[in-house]
Write an enzyme that holds these catalytic residues in place. Structure first.
Site, PDB file in Angstrom:
ATOM      1  CG  ASN A 152      35.528  66.877 -62.596  1.00  0.00           C
ATOM      2  OD1 ASN A 152      36.236  66.217 -61.841  1.00  0.00           O
ATOM      3  ND2 ASN A 152      35.640  68.183 -62.720  1.00  0.00           N
ATOM      4  CB  CYS A 190      38.824  72.059 -50.726  1.00  0.00           C
ATOM      5  SG  CYS A 190      38.061  72.924 -52.076  1.00  0.00           S
ATOM      6  NE  ARG A 214      34.452  72.185 -54.043  1.00  0.00           N
ATOM      7  CZ  ARG A 214      35.133  71.363 -54.836  1.00  0.00           C
ATOM      8  NH1 ARG A 214      36.435  71.238 -54.672  1.00  0.00           N
ATOM      9  NH2 ARG A 214      34.508  70.643 -55.736  1.00  0.00           N
ATOM     10  CG  ASP A 269      36.603  73.017 -63.048  1.00  0.00           C
ATOM     11  OD1 ASP A 269      36.065  71.911 -63.161  1.00  0.00           O
ATOM     12  OD2 ASP A 269      36.577  73.676 -61.981  1.00  0.00           O
ATOM     13  NE  ARG A 274      43.343  65.646 -56.202  1.00  0.00           N
ATOM     14  CZ  ARG A 274      42.570  65.967 -55.174  1.00  0.00           C
ATOM     15  NH1 ARG A 274      43.057  66.714 -54.196  1.00  0.00           N
ATOM     16  NH2 ARG A 274      41.323  65.557 -55.093  1.00  0.00           N
TER      17      ARG A 274
HETATM   18  C1  EPZ Z   1      32.158  69.877 -59.575  1.00  0.00           C
HETATM   19  O1  EPZ Z   1      32.331  70.179 -58.204  1.00  0.00           O
HETATM   20  C2  EPZ Z   1      33.552  69.587 -60.119  1.00  0.00           C
HETATM   21  N1  EPZ Z   1      34.117  68.430 -59.421  1.00  0.00           N
HETATM   22  C3  EPZ Z   1      34.442  70.820 -59.912  1.00  0.00           C
HETATM   23  O2  EPZ Z   1      35.714  70.534 -60.508  1.00  0.00           O
HETATM   24  C4  EPZ Z   1      33.812  72.005 -60.644  1.00  0.00           C
HETATM   25  O3  EPZ Z   1      34.591  73.156 -60.406  1.00  0.00           O
HETATM   26  C5  EPZ Z   1      32.376  72.219 -60.133  1.00  0.00           C
HETATM   27  O4  EPZ Z   1      31.613  70.999 -60.285  1.00  0.00           O
HETATM   28  C6  EPZ Z   1      31.664  73.335 -60.874  1.00  0.00           C
HETATM   29  O5  EPZ Z   1      31.602  73.028 -62.232  1.00  0.00           O
HETATM   30  C7  EPZ Z   1      33.696  67.187 -59.773  1.00  0.00           C
HETATM   31  O6  EPZ Z   1      32.828  67.019 -60.618  1.00  0.00           O
HETATM   32  C8  EPZ Z   1      34.335  66.048 -59.046  1.00  0.00           C
HETATM   33  P1  EPZ Z   1      29.043  72.320 -57.500  1.00  0.00           P
HETATM   34  P2  EPZ Z   1      31.026  70.294 -57.248  1.00  0.00           P
HETATM   35  O7  EPZ Z   1      28.281  71.502 -56.524  1.00  0.00           O
HETATM   36  O8  EPZ Z   1      30.013  69.302 -57.643  1.00  0.00           O
HETATM   37  C9  EPZ Z   1      28.044  75.272 -53.989  1.00  0.00           C
HETATM   38  C10 EPZ Z   1      38.057  70.348 -60.604  1.00  0.00           C
HETATM   39  O9  EPZ Z   1      38.968  71.193 -60.597  1.00  0.00           O
HETATM   40  N2  EPZ Z   1      27.428  74.127 -53.321  1.00  0.00           N
HETATM   41  O10 EPZ Z   1      28.490  72.506 -58.874  1.00  0.00           O
HETATM   42  O11 EPZ Z   1      31.498  70.299 -55.846  1.00  0.00           O
HETATM   43  C11 EPZ Z   1      29.553  75.132 -54.113  1.00  0.00           C
HETATM   44  O12 EPZ Z   1      30.204  75.550 -52.909  1.00  0.00           O
HETATM   45  C12 EPZ Z   1      36.880  70.487 -59.655  1.00  0.00           C
HETATM   46  O13 EPZ Z   1      38.022  69.348 -61.370  1.00  0.00           O
HETATM   47  C13 EPZ Z   1      26.690  74.335 -52.175  1.00  0.00           C
HETATM   48  O14 EPZ Z   1      26.551  75.454 -51.697  1.00  0.00           O
HETATM   49  O15 EPZ Z   1      30.525  71.753 -57.625  1.00  0.00           O
HETATM   50  C14 EPZ Z   1      29.861  76.038 -55.279  1.00  0.00           C
HETATM   51  O16 EPZ Z   1      29.925  77.377 -54.815  1.00  0.00           O
HETATM   52  C15 EPZ Z   1      37.022  71.722 -58.762  1.00  0.00           C
HETATM   53  N3  EPZ Z   1      26.116  73.266 -51.553  1.00  0.00           N
HETATM   54  C16 EPZ Z   1      28.627  75.875 -56.177  1.00  0.00           C
HETATM   55  O17 EPZ Z   1      27.603  75.325 -55.339  1.00  0.00           O
HETATM   56  C17 EPZ Z   1      26.235  71.988 -52.052  1.00  0.00           C
HETATM   57  O18 EPZ Z   1      25.666  71.057 -51.461  1.00  0.00           O
HETATM   58  C18 EPZ Z   1      28.819  74.932 -57.345  1.00  0.00           C
HETATM   59  O19 EPZ Z   1      29.353  73.735 -56.819  1.00  0.00           O
HETATM   60  C19 EPZ Z   1      26.989  71.799 -53.224  1.00  0.00           C
HETATM   61  C20 EPZ Z   1      27.568  72.879 -53.846  1.00  0.00           C
END
Ligand code: EPZ
Length: 419
Positions: free
Chosen positions: A23, A117, A122, A306, A398
């Site tokens: 990540n 997903c 997300r 995670d 992955r």
């Molecule tokens: C990153 O995802 C990681 N992926 C995820 O890891 C990890 O679980 C997550 O951060 C939280 O730490 C990568 O870095 C590629 P967020 P990301 O935006 O960026 C909501 C794994 O298993 N949200 O911090 O998508 C979202 O739905 C993966 O390696 C919005 O509402 O996570 C969630 O509830 C899974 N609108 C919360 O924020 C947005 O525009 C945190 O998501 C973006 C996010």
């Protein structure tokens, strides 16, 4: 589709080399598009998500030169803003991270909305809000995000209602090419965000405040040739720490950094697991009984979402009960019904799961649903009596480099069944 056959009951002992952080690597590969000068990334993990992201940037005209399984040079001198279609983003949601760099470099982008997903809806609204704050017009046409900034992006003050790793990364990358300074308030503080900032700074960007809730990014970056070594994967390290705990063994996690794992280390100590700095990384040992401990997942530096599934597997082996609250994603208990097939006693109630430990786990056929759920089932199988077959292990590949080989080297009875 490959499957894993695991015969549980063996304590793991030995050393595991922790790979580079998936990540952290993914946004850094996307960031290469910002610069006409070559970027060399080292310590990349050899996992399929990285191969996917390299394929996608190559389709944007980036010259990808593989230096080894763990190093690559990316030359975006002749890159172009081609569309990133639905099939690509469906295959890997993280390709939405191309939006910021492509908008920053070219002032226009077409990237598919990711759709949901396994772990939740997300949305990407915070990414789009950040780009709109920087002066882009954002439309949704036929499921595609269409971004336009004909006069280029302009520095702005971006305030996130809640911290988002990806949206912070999108905003930071785009802001490096805006005219003027950008302030990001309520930024995510994850080590992967900090490492992206370090990579961008190495490429010539000027960014202050990485690791805090407030970032300052100067615009109009003059890019230069750069080389960046990706940080070790704290989630992989936490996963193997739990593997040592759940099997009652002792593992050395070489390259792991304790400062990235403080929340999980504190919880594991409360469970009865010993963790200390070793010569080449972290030592983790569990010889006594495991105690049930309550956790709530939170943005960094809190307990990482995670590692929630992996911790739930551990709590199935603890004495007593554990209440697990998932506050980051709305549907991240898909592993619970599969753990119940192994004999776990889990009660789900909305965003909480009550795990009553102590019952023995017994091998069965189980199904992986996403990356972290699949490794949770591997951990439970290592502690279960008898044989477990885990289907759809492509999820594992992955994000975990040679997981079955690493575990086998530490004494696990694990075999990959090729279909
Ligand atoms: C990153 O995802 C990681 N992926 C995820 O890891 C990890 O679980 C997550 O951060 C939280 O730490 C990568 O870095 C590629 P967020 P990301 O935006 O960026 C909501 C794994 O298993 N949200 O911090 O998508 C979202 O739905 C993966 O390696 C919005 O509402 O996570 C969630 O509830 C899974 N609108 C919360 O924020 C947005 O525009 C945190 O998501 C973006 C996010």
């Amino acid at each position: 589709m490959d499957r894993l056959k695991i015969t549980g009951g063996r304590a793991l002992n030995g050393s595991v080399a922790i790979a580079g952080a998936k990540n952290a690597s993914l946004p850094q590969i996307a960031a290469a598009i910002l610069s006409p000068e070559p970027l060399t990334l080292t310590n990349l993990p050899a996992v399929t998500d990285i191969a996917t992201m390299l394929d996608v940037v190559a389709r944007h005209g980036v010259a990808v030169t593989r230096l080894s399984d763990h190093a690559v040079t990316l030359d975006a001198g002749r890159a172009d803003p081609v569309e990133t279609g639905y099939d690509t983003v469906r295959r890997m949601r993280a390709t939405v991270l191309l939006l910021g760099p492509v908008m920053g470099r070219f002032g226009r982008a077409r990237v598919s909305l990711p759709g949901g997903c396994a772990i939740g809806a997300r949305p990407v609204d915070l990414h789009l809000k950040a780009l709109a704050s920087l002066g882009a017009t954002i439309d949704i046409e036929g499921g595609m995000i269409v971004g336009e900034a004909p006069g280029g992006l302009k520095g702005a003050r971006i305030v996130f209602g809640s911290p988002s790793v990806g949206a912070t990364e999108t905003a930071m990358m785009a802001a490096t090419m805006a005219a003027g300074e950008t302030e990001i308030v309520n930024a995510a503080r994850e080590p992967e965000v900090v490492d992206l900032a370090a990579c961008l700074i190495g490429m010539g960007a000027r960014i202050e405040g990485a690791g805090t809730h407030r970032l300052l990014i100067a615009g109009g970056t003059h890019w230069k040739t750069a080389r960046h070594d990706v940080i070790p994967d704290r989630i992989e390290a936490g996963t193997y720490a739990i593997a040592a705990a759940i099997t009652g063994g002792t593992l050395e996690l070489s390259h792991a950094r304790l400062e990235h794992l403080s929340a999980i280390a504190q919880v594991l100590e409360a469970v009865g697991v010993s963790i200390w700095p070793g010569d080449r990384g972290l030592m983790v040992s569990a010889c006594g009984p495991l105690r049930g401990v309550d956790i709530t997942t939170e943005p960094y530096p809190g307990f990482p979402t995670d590692l929630q599934a992996q911790f739930m597997a551990l709590m199935c082996r603890a004495e007593g009960a554990s209440m697990i609250r998932e506050t980051v994603f709305e549907n991240r208990f898909m592993h619970a019904p599969e753990l119940m097939r192994l004999g776990a006693n889990i009660t789900l109630q909305g965003t909480s799961a009550l795990v009553r430990g102590g019952a023995p786990l017994r091998g069965a056929q189980v199904m992986a649903t996403d990356l972290r759920a699949s490794v949770c089932l591997v951990l439970a199988a290592l502690a279960a009596e008898g044989e477990t077959i885990i289907n759809r292990v492509y999820h594992l590949d992955r994000g975990y480099e040679q997981l079955d080989l690493k575990l086998r080297r530490c004494g696990a009875l694990i075999e990959r069944l090729k279909d």
